[in-house]
Design a protein around this motif. Structure first.
Motif, PDB file in Angstrom:
ATOM      1  N   LYS A  39      46.518  68.119 -10.986  1.00 36.90           N
ATOM      2  CA  LYS A  39      46.785  69.466 -10.515  1.00 36.90           C
ATOM      3  C   LYS A  39      47.712  69.563  -9.560  1.00 36.90           C
ATOM      4  CE  LYS A  39      41.824  70.819 -11.234  1.00 36.90           C
ATOM      5  NZ  LYS A  39      40.559  71.205 -10.804  1.00 36.90           N
ATOM      6  N   THR A  40      48.304  70.603  -9.241  1.00 39.48           N
ATOM      7  CA  THR A  40      49.269  70.827  -8.066  1.00 39.48           C
ATOM      8  C   THR A  40      48.939  72.332  -7.542  1.00 39.48           C
ATOM      9  OG1 THR A  40      51.486  70.941  -7.498  1.00 39.48           O
ATOM     10  CG2 THR A  40      50.950  72.102  -9.693  1.00 39.48           C
ATOM     11  N   LYS A  71      43.301  61.155  -5.623  1.00 42.07           N
ATOM     12  CA  LYS A  71      44.092  61.131  -4.499  1.00 42.07           C
ATOM     13  C   LYS A  71      44.819  62.467  -4.586  1.00 42.07           C
ATOM     14  CE  LYS A  71      42.516  57.023  -3.526  1.00 42.07           C
ATOM     15  NZ  LYS A  71      41.423  56.688  -2.203  1.00 42.07           N
ATOM     16  N   LYS A  72      45.085  62.862  -3.320  1.00 46.99           N
ATOM     17  CA  LYS A  72      45.923  64.055  -2.725  1.00 46.99           C
ATOM     18  C   LYS A  72      47.254  63.546  -2.125  1.00 46.99           C
ATOM     19  CE  LYS A  72      42.428  67.270  -2.404  1.00 46.99           C
ATOM     20  NZ  LYS A  72      41.389  68.469  -1.666  1.00 46.99           N
ATOM     21  N   SER A 103      52.124  58.189 -12.262  1.00 50.06           N
ATOM     22  CA  SER A 103      50.928  58.296 -11.987  1.00 50.06           C
ATOM     23  C   SER A 103      49.902  57.356 -12.992  1.00 50.06           C
ATOM     24  CB  SER A 103      50.220  59.695 -12.088  1.00 50.06           C
ATOM     25  OG  SER A 103      49.997  60.064 -13.612  1.00 50.06           O
ATOM     26  N   PRO A 106      45.455  65.555   2.873  1.00 52.03           N
ATOM     27  CA  PRO A 106      45.942  64.647   1.858  1.00 52.03           C
ATOM     28  C   PRO A 106      45.684  63.268   2.266  1.00 52.03           C
ATOM     29  CG  PRO A 106      47.745  65.525   3.564  1.00 52.03           C
ATOM     30  CD  PRO A 106      46.365  66.045   3.897  1.00 52.03           C
ATOM     31  N   ASP A 107      45.614  62.289   1.140  1.00 50.55           N
ATOM     32  CA  ASP A 107      45.580  60.981   1.309  1.00 50.55           C
ATOM     33  C   ASP A 107      47.066  60.544   1.628  1.00 50.55           C
ATOM     34  OD1 ASP A 107      42.807  60.201   0.366  1.00 50.55           O
ATOM     35  OD2 ASP A 107      43.485  61.627  -1.211  1.00 50.55           O
ATOM     36  N   THR A 124      46.785  77.075  -7.226  1.00 51.94           N
ATOM     37  CA  THR A 124      46.801  75.674  -8.130  1.00 51.94           C
ATOM     38  C   THR A 124      46.728  75.960  -9.638  1.00 51.94           C
ATOM     39  OG1 THR A 124      45.342  74.943  -6.206  1.00 51.94           O
ATOM     40  CG2 THR A 124      45.063  73.715  -8.249  1.00 51.94           C
ATOM     41  N   GLU A 183      51.388  70.135  -3.028  1.00 46.29           N
ATOM     42  CA  GLU A 183      50.285  69.255  -3.331  1.00 46.29           C
ATOM     43  C   GLU A 183      50.028  68.811  -4.520  1.00 46.29           C
ATOM     44  OE1 GLU A 183      46.652  68.829  -0.662  1.00 46.29           O
ATOM     45  OE2 GLU A 183      45.897  69.734  -2.394  1.00 46.29           O
ATOM     46  N   GLU A 201      47.349  66.283  -6.834  1.00 41.89           N
ATOM     47  CA  GLU A 201      46.087  65.856  -7.033  1.00 41.89           C
ATOM     48  C   GLU A 201      45.927  64.676  -8.432  1.00 41.89           C
ATOM     49  OE1 GLU A 201      41.317  66.243  -6.870  1.00 41.89           O
ATOM     50  OE2 GLU A 201      42.534  67.963  -6.421  1.00 41.89           O
ATOM     51  N   THR A 202      45.812  63.667  -8.191  1.00 46.82           N
ATOM     52  CA  THR A 202      46.077  62.507  -9.320  1.00 46.82           C
ATOM     53  C   THR A 202      45.317  61.331  -9.069  1.00 46.82           C
ATOM     54  OG1 THR A 202      47.517  61.478 -10.475  1.00 46.82           O
ATOM     55  CG2 THR A 202      48.274  61.610  -8.391  1.00 46.82           C
TER      56      THR A 202
END
Length: 226
Positions: A2-3, A18-19, A130, A42-43, A223, A12, A14-15
């Protein structure tokens, strides 16, 4: 995968659980004034270059989240001097594997100076390979460059390209860049935040449609699935 789009070039992804936050510039962007940066945890934070409209919220978000910052070596040194040690310095052409996938730092044609005047090294873009199997290109601030052709065989699924013109390439060159990288799914960025990079969304969208490309222009805070 997701973005979420937070305006300008603040993305951002998300994969793999992790963000990844790119180029945090929110509190100084009037279009994103309703976004609470304290809610963004975020990570990892990836920085393309040192200009204020890409790093304005970097230190605050990093301190709030404890995120690891991925950036060019000179910006890593700048952060170290400010007491931030959770940094992974890289340089153009290098790659490194993280727990969410592999990151490669690629060339961008721009300039880079930190807000306090310190040197920001070379500007950069990133390719994220990813662990989920999707590859994403974040171009950063850049002109159209033949170096993009080096990504043509990298099976890029989505590309974040600047389209605002003036400081970066505009829509016409972004369409050419899409051909260079062999990617039809484009998310536009670096537009509308300042008068000189305001765009006509309808006109730009029509250009991409005529070129056979899928352009997404998410609303700030929106998102979408990749």
């Amino acid at each position: 995968m997701k973005t979420t789009y937070y305006g300008q070039s603040t993305i951002e992804i998300e994969t793999g659980g992790k963000k990844l936050l790119f180029d945090p510039f929110i509190t100084h962007n009037s279009l994103a004034k309703y976004i609470d940066i304290n809610s963004i945890k975020p990570d990892y934070i990836l920085i393309s270059h040192g200009h204020g409209d890409h790093v304005a919220d970097l230190i605050e978000v990093q301190k709030n989240s404890g995120a690891k910052v991925i950036c060019i070596a000179e910006i890593a040194g700048w952060l170290n001097a400010k007491g931030i040690d959770n940094v992974h310095g890289m340089n153009i052409g290098g790659g490194f594997s993280f727990d969410f996938g592999r990151v490669k730092m690629v060339n961008a044609i721009h300039s880079s100076t930190m807000p306090d005047g310190a040197p920001g090294g070379n500007p950069a873009g990133f390719v994220i390979y990813s662990a989920e199997g999707k590859n994403v290109y974040f171009a950063g601030d850049t002109a159209l460059t033949y170096d993009m052709k080096l990504l043509a065989d990298d099976n890029i699924d989505w590309a974040y390209l600047p389209i605002g013109d003036n400081y970066t390439m505009g829509a016409d060159d972004a369409i050419k860049a899409s051909g260079f990288i062999n990617c039809k799914n484009i998310i536009g960025m670096h537009y509308d935040s300042f008068p000189v990079i305001a765009i006509d969304k309808g006109e730009v969208t029509e250009k991409f449609i005529k070129a056979g490309l899928n352009l997404r222009l998410p609303a700030i805070g929106e998102t979408i699935d990749l």
